[in-house]
Design an enzyme around this catalytic site. Structure first.
Site, PDB file in Angstrom:
ATOM      1  N   PHE A 273       0.848  -1.179   0.000  1.00 24.15           N
ATOM      2  CA  PHE A 273       0.000   0.000   0.000  1.00 24.15           C
ATOM      3  C   PHE A 273       0.884   1.229   0.000  1.00 24.15           C
ATOM      4  O   PHE A 273       2.079   1.157   0.323  1.00 24.15           O
ATOM      5  CB  PHE A 273      -0.926  -0.017   1.239  1.00 24.15           C
ATOM      6  CG  PHE A 273      -2.381   0.141   0.895  1.00 24.15           C
ATOM      7  CD1 PHE A 273      -3.101   1.241   1.313  1.00 24.15           C
ATOM      8  CD2 PHE A 273      -3.033  -0.837   0.133  1.00 24.15           C
ATOM      9  CE1 PHE A 273      -4.446   1.380   0.987  1.00 24.15           C
ATOM     10  CE2 PHE A 273      -4.366  -0.698  -0.192  1.00 24.15           C
ATOM     11  CZ  PHE A 273      -5.086   0.413   0.241  1.00 24.15           C
TER      12      PHE A 273
ATOM     13  N   GLN B 196      -7.354  15.187   2.669  1.00 19.03           N
ATOM     14  CA  GLN B 196      -6.674  14.270   1.752  1.00 19.03           C
ATOM     15  C   GLN B 196      -7.435  14.090   0.452  1.00 19.03           C
ATOM     16  O   GLN B 196      -8.621  13.746   0.462  1.00 19.03           O
ATOM     17  CB  GLN B 196      -6.481  12.910   2.400  1.00 19.03           C
ATOM     18  CG  GLN B 196      -5.729  11.934   1.489  1.00 19.03           C
ATOM     19  CD  GLN B 196      -5.349  10.680   2.226  1.00 19.03           C
ATOM     20  OE1 GLN B 196      -6.160   9.797   2.433  1.00 19.03           O
ATOM     21  NE2 GLN B 196      -4.084  10.583   2.622  1.00 19.03           N
TER      22      GLN B 196
ATOM     23  N   HIS C 248      -7.606  11.651  -2.517  1.00 16.59           N
ATOM     24  CA  HIS C 248      -7.209  10.322  -2.952  1.00 16.59           C
ATOM     25  C   HIS C 248      -6.897  10.403  -4.442  1.00 16.59           C
ATOM     26  O   HIS C 248      -7.687  10.955  -5.208  1.00 16.59           O
ATOM     27  CB  HIS C 248      -8.342   9.336  -2.704  1.00 16.59           C
ATOM     28  CG  HIS C 248      -7.956   7.898  -2.876  1.00 16.59           C
ATOM     29  ND1 HIS C 248      -7.697   7.344  -4.107  1.00 16.59           N
ATOM     30  CD2 HIS C 248      -7.762   6.914  -1.973  1.00 16.59           C
ATOM     31  CE1 HIS C 248      -7.370   6.076  -3.948  1.00 16.59           C
ATOM     32  NE2 HIS C 248      -7.408   5.789  -2.666  1.00 16.59           N
TER      33      HIS C 248
ATOM     34  N   LEU D 261     -14.549   5.965  -5.457  1.00 19.87           N
ATOM     35  CA  LEU D 261     -13.194   5.568  -5.130  1.00 19.87           C
ATOM     36  C   LEU D 261     -12.737   4.328  -5.885  1.00 19.87           C
ATOM     37  O   LEU D 261     -13.438   3.327  -5.953  1.00 19.87           O
ATOM     38  CB  LEU D 261     -13.137   5.276  -3.621  1.00 19.87           C
ATOM     39  CG  LEU D 261     -11.844   4.670  -3.067  1.00 19.87           C
ATOM     40  CD1 LEU D 261     -10.743   5.701  -3.073  1.00 19.87           C
ATOM     41  CD2 LEU D 261     -12.080   4.142  -1.662  1.00 19.87           C
TER      42      LEU D 261
ATOM     43  N   GLU E 176      -6.499   2.278  -3.518  1.00 17.84           N
ATOM     44  CA  GLU E 176      -5.042   2.291  -3.646  1.00 17.84           C
ATOM     45  C   GLU E 176      -4.533   0.890  -3.947  1.00 17.84           C
ATOM     46  O   GLU E 176      -3.447   0.712  -4.512  1.00 17.84           O
ATOM     47  CB  GLU E 176      -4.457   2.767  -2.311  1.00 17.84           C
ATOM     48  CG  GLU E 176      -2.987   3.077  -2.343  1.00 17.84           C
ATOM     49  CD  GLU E 176      -2.657   4.135  -1.308  1.00 17.84           C
ATOM     50  OE1 GLU E 176      -2.836   5.317  -1.616  1.00 17.84           O
ATOM     51  OE2 GLU E 176      -2.248   3.764  -0.190  1.00 17.84           O
TER      52      GLU E 176
ATOM     53  N   ARG F  22      -0.256   9.521  -0.714  1.00 21.42           N
ATOM     54  CA  ARG F  22      -1.374  10.110  -1.448  1.00 21.42           C
ATOM     55  C   ARG F  22      -1.205  11.600  -1.730  1.00 21.42           C
ATOM     56  O   ARG F  22      -1.587  12.080  -2.803  1.00 21.42           O
ATOM     57  CB  ARG F  22      -2.668   9.889  -0.683  1.00 21.42           C
ATOM     58  CG  ARG F  22      -3.049   8.442  -0.692  1.00 21.42           C
ATOM     59  CD  ARG F  22      -4.265   8.190   0.122  1.00 21.42           C
ATOM     60  NE  ARG F  22      -4.608   6.777   0.109  1.00 21.42           N
ATOM     61  CZ  ARG F  22      -5.612   6.249   0.766  1.00 21.42           C
ATOM     62  NH1 ARG F  22      -6.387   7.026   1.494  1.00 21.42           N
ATOM     63  NH2 ARG F  22      -5.856   4.968   0.710  1.00 21.42           N
TER      64      ARG F  22
ATOM     65  N   HIS G 223     -11.174  12.708  -0.092  1.00 23.65           N
ATOM     66  CA  HIS G 223     -11.445  11.365   0.401  1.00 23.65           C
ATOM     67  C   HIS G 223     -11.523  11.303   1.915  1.00 23.65           C
ATOM     68  O   HIS G 223     -12.372  10.613   2.483  1.00 23.65           O
ATOM     69  CB  HIS G 223     -10.336  10.446  -0.115  1.00 23.65           C
ATOM     70  CG  HIS G 223     -10.427   9.039   0.350  1.00 23.65           C
ATOM     71  ND1 HIS G 223     -11.498   8.230   0.071  1.00 23.65           N
ATOM     72  CD2 HIS G 223      -9.574   8.270   1.062  1.00 23.65           C
ATOM     73  CE1 HIS G 223     -11.298   7.039   0.588  1.00 23.65           C
ATOM     74  NE2 HIS G 223     -10.147   7.030   1.201  1.00 23.65           N
TER      75      HIS G 223
ATOM     76  N   ARG H 159      -2.531  11.118   5.677  1.00 27.19           N
ATOM     77  CA  ARG H 159      -2.761   9.760   6.158  1.00 27.19           C
ATOM     78  C   ARG H 159      -2.235   8.749   5.147  1.00 27.19           C
ATOM     79  O   ARG H 159      -2.399   8.897   3.941  1.00 27.19           O
ATOM     80  CB  ARG H 159      -4.249   9.528   6.391  1.00 27.19           C
ATOM     81  CG  ARG H 159      -4.574   8.092   6.800  1.00 27.19           C
ATOM     82  CD  ARG H 159      -6.032   7.956   7.168  1.00 27.19           C
ATOM     83  NE  ARG H 159      -6.948   7.986   6.049  1.00 27.19           N
ATOM     84  CZ  ARG H 159      -7.157   6.988   5.207  1.00 27.19           C
ATOM     85  NH1 ARG H 159      -6.466   5.878   5.335  1.00 27.19           N
ATOM     86  NH2 ARG H 159      -8.034   7.106   4.229  1.00 27.19           N
TER      87      ARG H 159
END
Lengths: 247, 586, 127
Positions: free
Chosen positions: B117, B231, B233, B243, B246, B288, B356, B391
């Site tokens: 990730f 954030q 995304h 979405l 990731e 991100r 996001h 994050r």
């Protein structure tokens, strides 16, 4: 981008004003890639803010926006307006549930039935966390995986004629979830759930019309779970008869 | 107003709220738990999370590595005591979920599998195909059904906290199907209502993410912390903002601009890694904020594709093969086909960064406590701060579990140790205030403003002024617009006067919450004259550890804009360093 | 007060094509039942001796009876095909990680059905 003209006939009901539900028509100029939910949102935002309905994720995973679109139970966020171009579309709350207000139905019955089937891991003995995970092979996971996909949207209940005619029926989604746990290698609760599943209002009210699976937007195939439950339940009944039922 | 007495009231029944409830019910079955949510638990937005939840279990991994990845990923704004505690508890919580039946994807030998990730040096993201949040939510909800001491209040809209004698003593909520208000009197209140991404025009967030809990605490005097850190995304579908996890990049998907070029290598995340063989913590597996910022730069250079829904780049997964995609990314495939008309097996999917997650939220500490005794907060609604300025993906699902449990432990202690005296007079007064607030809103007539109109103006202003890149001018403008909108909010007239499931009213309340929180975002961003993590200023491009290695605190000032103050970051093991996501980084 | 929409117990199956087909399928069970009764009758006739049996065979030759027996045979075929088609739903077979395709399970049932039919026809001297 092309525009699509949609004629929505939305069923309205406010218990404080109406004795009975009645249709109200709205004409919406939609963008080509809209879903019916986008059209309804447009009406609420710009034409009539008094329409009540449930929605959230707009990606077919929260299960909020189930409703009857042209007589078929669907997720409004997954019903393209393209399919209804230039025609009148009836939008009604999910069938077989009492209407709270407009497109909002009373879901209490389902919530109670969901709890009744004990949809959680039941074990005689728990393994301590320090000892790590219960091993489960990809094959064991695949065995029940399909039945974990239910988003509780209730389209199957709206499609099920048994539930329509026999409201005590526990219903497709709840029973399929019971089967999901029965099939999970980590679970030992089959005998306990059997007591609920084997009742007349359990799996035996199902007459396998398969309409639940046809309506399911997530391809869970609850009808399959229910037929498997019929066989499993019968087997369990015989086992218990000869004293080999387990707990 | 009818009152309901309980021991612990939890507002929000998503992953965080459910985990808290279960933790109380399991360990202290003599305590009553009221789980209050404006939607049925299965509808909570936890269900939309896709990628996974991070926790150290593999032998090649270590808690230190997870700690360092998180602190660096957060651009050193994370409180390191919180991060240390989090990485320590993470594996236990994820195992607990597994014991509760979560269908984690597995290795051939039956042990839990992990996937790569963004921003993580070692792969440690537990996943359940690409529906991890959905499975976590349903596992928690179904597990919660076995505890009789959890009483759920489904479709109760929480409006304001009850605070007397300097303590939080409950919450006023409306039963949505009847319009009746209820006073929940509790010895401890836990807020777990999620973030407020709906203040922006494009987000991965569902309709319900309107920051209700954060706003309630804010109005009750608890500061909203680090709100300017929003954030984006990197991979959201155009038009809908849906979405695409990731995990797509974790499995080997790549980002290409209009010329088919993998542009991330031009932004400090190179060299280009081989197709289908992603290298952790670099290129498409960078953090991100960096990826979203790279998109913005490509857009300025004219390297993005122009579509009717705005600029885009391509997420290319065509080299992964149908079998792999069906096994690891089935939802992603379904979503691309349904909502974008593109099959990722055959074609690259056009995407763009979308809002996001909000790193900011209610000011809490390592014990999930807010400065207001008796009030706790968990999950996206809180800011502990675990995530700092940015994050890392898959930390937030684990955060729900770790701090859900933590909040429970501390709330229980508070309940056991505090005296049960309630100031009934003060409670009655406050409850009446809420009643009047609602009555005013519903009975108001002659209004000229529309909910949708104000909502749109707020969102547009935020996106243009407080988006991925910000300047003094754009932020000043947004602050002005928001202050003006807050005044114009009084001009909203509700056309729906019914008591029964009045969504006109609920949307008005939600908009009020969003407007208040939007101000904390814009004012916080204006005051922070540096660039850090997801907060990027074109006029202050460098990180300023001297002045701004601190948390922003925004205090509610009624109709006026919030008062901004600052609070130290807890630094223990890791001194602020350079975030290096190039292939040569250690 | 929540509003409960009435459902007609007599015309519900006319509202939806799938419901209608389902009821048609259910009605085929009448013919299955009828066939079972005729079979029992025949077995009783066999037990009753050669005269009883000849009398039974004669009863089956009338034009009305012939028509009924032809319709019954066709409906039973339809019933059997519809039934075997859904066996994979009730009996999924997992081999390794994957599930055996439904067509193989249903196909297997059809094959066994044909083979058994041929055996019976052979024993009956028809083949």
């Amino acid at each position: 981008m092309n525009e699509i003209k949609l004629e929505l006939d939305i069923l309205r009901y406010d218990p404080e004003k109406d004795r009975e539900p009645h249709f109200q028509s709205y004409s919406v100029a939609c963008q080509e890639d809209w879903m019916v939910l986008d059209a309804i949102n447009h009406v609420k935002d710009h034409v009539d803010t008094t329409i009540s309905y449930r929605w959230s994720c707009h990606m077919a995973v929260c299960g909020s926006c189930g409703m009857m679109i042209d007589g078929k139970p669907k997720l409004a966020c997954k019903a393209p307006v393209k399919d209804y171009a230039n025609q009148k579309v009836r939008v009604e709350p999910l069938a077989n549930f009492p209407i709270e207000r407009d497109l909002v139905v009373v879901q209490d019955d389902f919530m109670e039935k969901l709890k009744r089937v004990k949809p959680y891991i039941i074990r005689k003995e728990e393994k301590p966390i320090e000892e790590g995970e219960y091993k489960q092979t990809p094959a064991e996971l695949k065995k029940y995986k399909q039945f974990t996909l239910c988003i509780n949207c209730l389209c199957c209940y709206a499609a099920c004629p048994e539930y329509a005619l026999t409201p005590e029926f526990i219903g497709p989604a709840a029973l399929a979830l019971a089967h999901r746990y029965n099939q999970d290698s980590r679970d030992q609760g089959l005998a306990e759930r059997h007591k609920v599943i084997s009742t007349p209002e359990g799996v035996w009210d199902c007459s396998f019309t398969d309409t639940c699976s046809l309506a399911c937007p997530k391809h869970v195939d609850p009808a399959s779970a229910l037929q498997q439950l019929k066989i499993a339940t019968t087997t369990q009944w015989y086992k218990e008869l000869i004293g080999m039922g387990g707990n | 107003m009818e009152s309901i007495k309980t021991d612990i009231a939890i507002v929000g029944a998503g992953g965080a709220g459910l985990r808290t409830a279960i933790a109380v019910a399991e360990s202290n079955p003599d305590l009553k738990v009221a789980l209050i949510s404006k939607v049925y638990p299965m509808r909570s937005h936890t269900c939309a999370a896709e990628g996974g939840a991070a926790g150290v279990i593999k032998p090649d991994d270590s808690l230190d590595l997870h700690f360092n990845d998180t602190v660096g990923g957060g651009d050193w704004l994370s409180d390191q005591d919180v991060v240390e505690f989090f990485v320590n508890e993470a594996p236990k919580e994820l195992l607990q979920l597994e014991h509760w039946g979560c269908p984690w994807s597995r290795e051939p030998n039956g042990s839990v599998a992990v996937r790569p990730f963004g921003g993580m040096k070692i792969k440690r993201t537990w996943f359940a195909a690409d529906k991890s949040g959905f499975h976590i939510l349903h596992t928690l909800f179904q597990t919660s059904l076995q505890f009789p001491t959890i009483t759920r209040f489904d479709e109760f809209f929480s409006i304001d906290l009850l605070v007397t004698d300097g303590r939080c003593q409950g919450v006023v909520a409306m039963e949505m199907k009847s319009g009746r208000l209820f006073q929940f009197q509790a010895k401890a209140v836990v807020l777990a209502t999620g973030g407020a991404g709906r203040m922006f025009p494009f987000s991965t967030n569902g309709a319900i993410k309107t920051g209700d809990g954060t706003a309630m605490a804010y109005r009750a005097g608890v500061p909203a912390k680090d709100m300017e850190f929003v954030q984006y995304h990197p991979t959201g579908l155009l038009s809908t903002g849906i979405l695409l996890t990731e995990g797509c990049r974790g499995e080997g998907g790549v980002l290409r601009n209009k010329d088919g070029y993998r542009y991330l290598q031009d932004y400090g995340m190179g060299p280009e890694t081989p197709l289908g063989k992603p290298v952790l913590k670099t290129m498409e597996l960078g953090p991100r904020d960096r990826l979203s910022q790279a998109f913005w730069h490509e857009m300025q250079k004219g390297n993005t594709i122009s579509t009717q829904w705005g600029d885009a780049v391509y997420l290319d997964m065509t080299h992964l093969g149908e079998k792999h995609i069906n096994e690891r990314l089935p939802l992603v495939r379904d979503l691309s086909i349904t909502y974008a008309g593109v099959d990722p097996v055959k074609e690259p999917v056009p995407i763009r960064p979308v809002v996001h997650y909000m790193m900011g939220g209610i000011h809490t500490n390592i014990d999930a406590e807010t400065p207001l005794p008796g009030l706790y907060a968990v999950g996206e609604t809180a800011c502990a701060s675990l995530n700092g300025a940015n994050r890392l993906g898959s930390n937030s699902l684990t955060e729900l579990l770790v701090f859900g449990k933590r909040a429970a432990v501390n709330a229980i202690e508070h309940v056991r140790s505090s005296d049960s005296k309630l100031n009934e007079t003060s409670l009655k007064e406050q409850a009446e205030k809420v009643q009047n607030k609602i009555r005013d809103l519903v009975s108001r007539s002659g209004g000229t403003e529309s909910i949708a109109g104000i909502r749109k103006e707020m969102a547009t202003s935020l996106e243009s002024g407080a988006g991925i890149y910000r300047t003094e001018e754009t932020l000043q403008e947004t602050c002005k617009v928001l202050a003006d909108l807050r005044t114009r909010y009084a001009g909203i007239e509700l056309h729906d006067k019914s008591n029964v499931f009045n969504t006109d009213l609920f949307q008005a309340l939600e908009l009020g919450n969003l407007l208040e929180l939007a101000q904390t975002v814009a004012e916080g961003a204006l005051a922070r004259k540096e660039s850090r993590g997801s907060h990027q200023r074109l006029d202050y491009e460098a990180r300023d550890d001297e002045k701004f290695l601190a948390h922003t605190l925004a205090y509610y000032q009624g109709d006026d804009k919030p008062r901004i103050d600052y609070h130290d970051v807890i630094i223990t093991k890791s001194k602020p360093g350079v975030r290096d996501y190039s292939g040569g980084a250690k | 007060m929540a509003y409960v929409r009435p459902v007609s117990t007599t015309t519900w199956y006319l509202k939806d094509r799938n419901y209608f087909i389902h009821m048609v399928n259910e009605l085929t069970s009448f013919f299955v039942g009828a066939f079972a009764l005729i079979l029992l009758w025949g077995i009783g006739a066999v037990a009753g001796g050669p005269e009883a049996y000849q009398s039974f065979l004669a009863s089956l030759t009338g034009p009305g009876m012939r028509l009924f027996l032809w319709v019954t045979t066709i409906v039973i075929f339809y019933h059997a095909i519809a039934w075997f088609k859904v066996t994979p739903k009730a009996m999924p077979v997992q081999k390794g990680e994957e599930f055996v395709p439904g067509s193989l399970i249903a196909g297997g049932h059809y094959v066994v059905w044909v083979v058994l039919t041929l055996i019976v026809l052979f024993l009956a001297g028809v083949l």
